[in-house]
Write a protein that holds these residues in place. Sequence first.
Motif, PDB file in Angstrom:
ATOM      1  N   PHE A  71       0.877  -1.156  -0.003  1.00  0.00           N
ATOM      2  CA  PHE A  71       0.023  -0.109  -0.128  1.00  0.00           C
ATOM      3  C   PHE A  71       0.654   1.270  -0.101  1.00  0.00           C
ATOM      4  O   PHE A  71       0.583   2.241  -0.650  1.00  0.00           O
ATOM      5  CB  PHE A  71      -0.985  -0.007   1.283  1.00  0.00           C
ATOM      6  CG  PHE A  71      -1.930  -1.201   1.072  1.00  0.00           C
ATOM      7  CD1 PHE A  71      -3.215  -1.019   0.243  1.00  0.00           C
ATOM      8  CD2 PHE A  71      -2.006  -2.225   1.738  1.00  0.00           C
ATOM      9  CE1 PHE A  71      -4.217  -1.908   0.265  1.00  0.00           C
ATOM     10  CE2 PHE A  71      -2.928  -3.365   1.665  1.00  0.00           C
ATOM     11  CZ  PHE A  71      -3.971  -2.949   0.802  1.00  0.00           C
ATOM     12  N   GLU A  72       1.860   1.136   0.623  1.00  0.00           N
ATOM     13  CA  GLU A  72       2.799   2.146   0.570  1.00  0.00           C
ATOM     14  C   GLU A  72       3.292   2.564  -0.788  1.00  0.00           C
ATOM     15  O   GLU A  72       3.725   3.514  -1.300  1.00  0.00           O
ATOM     16  CB  GLU A  72       4.071   2.078   1.494  1.00  0.00           C
ATOM     17  CG  GLU A  72       3.724   2.140   2.938  1.00  0.00           C
ATOM     18  CD  GLU A  72       4.820   1.852   3.961  1.00  0.00           C
ATOM     19  OE1 GLU A  72       5.843   1.437   3.329  1.00  0.00           O
ATOM     20  OE2 GLU A  72       4.721   1.903   5.096  1.00  0.00           O
ATOM     21  N   GLY A  73       3.689   1.207  -1.339  1.00  0.00           N
ATOM     22  CA  GLY A  73       4.059   1.431  -3.033  1.00  0.00           C
ATOM     23  C   GLY A  73       3.201   1.913  -3.979  1.00  0.00           C
ATOM     24  O   GLY A  73       3.581   2.722  -4.878  1.00  0.00           O
ATOM     25  N   ILE A  74       1.878   2.159  -3.578  1.00  0.00           N
ATOM     26  CA  ILE A  74       0.821   2.762  -4.653  1.00  0.00           C
ATOM     27  C   ILE A  74       0.344   4.017  -3.934  1.00  0.00           C
ATOM     28  O   ILE A  74      -0.037   4.991  -4.712  1.00  0.00           O
ATOM     29  CB  ILE A  74      -0.482   1.796  -4.811  1.00  0.00           C
ATOM     30  CG1 ILE A  74      -1.102   1.609  -3.560  1.00  0.00           C
ATOM     31  CG2 ILE A  74      -0.020   0.422  -5.061  1.00  0.00           C
ATOM     32  CD1 ILE A  74      -2.399   1.023  -3.795  1.00  0.00           C
ATOM     33  N   LEU A  75       0.434   4.350  -2.841  1.00  0.00           N
ATOM     34  CA  LEU A  75       0.163   5.555  -2.049  1.00  0.00           C
ATOM     35  C   LEU A  75       1.229   6.916  -2.378  1.00  0.00           C
ATOM     36  O   LEU A  75       1.116   7.827  -2.289  1.00  0.00           O
ATOM     37  CB  LEU A  75      -0.548   5.320  -0.604  1.00  0.00           C
ATOM     38  CG  LEU A  75      -1.414   4.491  -0.651  1.00  0.00           C
ATOM     39  CD1 LEU A  75      -1.866   4.481   1.079  1.00  0.00           C
ATOM     40  CD2 LEU A  75      -2.693   5.290  -1.356  1.00  0.00           C
ATOM     41  N   HIS A  76       2.322   6.306  -2.319  1.00  0.00           N
ATOM     42  CA  HIS A  76       3.483   7.334  -2.405  1.00  0.00           C
ATOM     43  C   HIS A  76       4.297   6.855  -3.491  1.00  0.00           C
ATOM     44  O   HIS A  76       5.470   6.637  -3.560  1.00  0.00           O
ATOM     45  CB  HIS A  76       4.645   6.968  -1.042  1.00  0.00           C
ATOM     46  CG  HIS A  76       3.685   7.228   0.071  1.00  0.00           C
ATOM     47  ND1 HIS A  76       3.084   8.440   0.563  1.00  0.00           N
ATOM     48  CD2 HIS A  76       3.308   6.334   1.106  1.00  0.00           C
ATOM     49  CE1 HIS A  76       2.533   8.324   1.698  1.00  0.00           C
ATOM     50  NE2 HIS A  76       2.550   7.066   2.083  1.00  0.00           N
ATOM     51  N   ASN A  77       3.890   6.900  -4.780  1.00  0.00           N
ATOM     52  CA  ASN A  77       4.299   6.568  -6.030  1.00  0.00           C
ATOM     53  C   ASN A  77       4.251   7.733  -7.080  1.00  0.00           C
ATOM     54  O   ASN A  77       3.276   7.770  -7.444  1.00  0.00           O
ATOM     55  CB  ASN A  77       3.935   5.169  -6.390  1.00  0.00           C
ATOM     56  CG  ASN A  77       4.728   4.831  -7.570  1.00  0.00           C
ATOM     57  OD1 ASN A  77       5.478   5.788  -8.363  1.00  0.00           O
ATOM     58  ND2 ASN A  77       4.780   3.551  -8.034  1.00  0.00           N
ATOM     59  N   ASP A  78       5.174   8.868  -7.069  1.00  0.00           N
ATOM     60  CA  ASP A  78       4.674   9.850  -8.186  1.00  0.00           C
ATOM     61  C   ASP A  78       4.873   9.518  -9.534  1.00  0.00           C
ATOM     62  O   ASP A  78       4.116  10.104 -10.234  1.00  0.00           O
ATOM     63  CB  ASP A  78       6.143  10.763  -7.609  1.00  0.00           C
ATOM     64  CG  ASP A  78       5.929  11.666  -6.354  1.00  0.00           C
ATOM     65  OD1 ASP A  78       4.959  11.722  -5.807  1.00  0.00           O
ATOM     66  OD2 ASP A  78       7.016  11.876  -6.014  1.00  0.00           O
TER      67      ASP A  78
END
Length: 274
Positions: free
Chosen positions: A55-62
């Motif tokens: 979930f961090e990979g999709i929420l903090h992915n510019d």
Amino acid sequence: MPTLRRAGRYAVLVLLALVFVTPLVWMLLTSLKTYGDAQRIPPSWLPRPFATYGFEGILHNDANPVLRWFLNSMLAAALHALLVLATASMAAYALARLRFRGRSLSFALIVGTLFIPPTSLIIPNFVIADRLGWIDTLTVVVVPGAASAFGVFFLRQFFLSIPRELEEAAVLDGANHWQVFTRVLLPLSRPALATLAVLSFLTNWNDFLWPIYVLFSPERLTLPAGLGLLQGAYNTDYPVIMAGAVLASVPVLVLFVLAQRHVIQGVSRSGLKG
């Protein structure tokens, strides 16, 4: 004997439930794994340890704005469903209640379009959308397909199940066709309208092929098309992809829970009269 028969039915239902639920559970558990844990051979069901890496990979992915894709899909699917309801309900009313020359032929032609493979229409639709200047805008995933042949067929069947006496009473009170349509038929057709809205929303929400042909800017992609970018050429980050899939499934599950009663009523009543 009846007890054994009932137990057998419940056993079949439980097995079917497991068939449908197991992939969802696997998707959710994989989204809570680390990258290394997801690549483990043999695979394990439970994450070791539980992690929010996916979930961090999709929420903090510019580079891949998944939340923007999510909002794009929500907006496109909602607008598409509203357009389908507007066009299909008016066409279905005309075919079910109005008498005009060529009505049966028109209905047959509309139903006949259901047998045309959607992929064969990609190039003509692309050319039309390009000439209208819709390419790489959300309009191109909202408007094409809004004239739903299935929606016309579905609502026509439902309208035919409504007693004509209700319309005749409204006409005697001075109502015209538009007033009969908006004040009599539509309020009585809420289950069918809700069913068609859900089906139209899900069709647009899950559409993958058309958006990847007509949307090019990363910030304008819809969620199904955007999630395809998360898969690399040489490796696959399963927790990130599964986290995106979890995000994509949330509106579908919520919509089904909220509308399931209307869907059952709409489907059961739409085939009462042909």
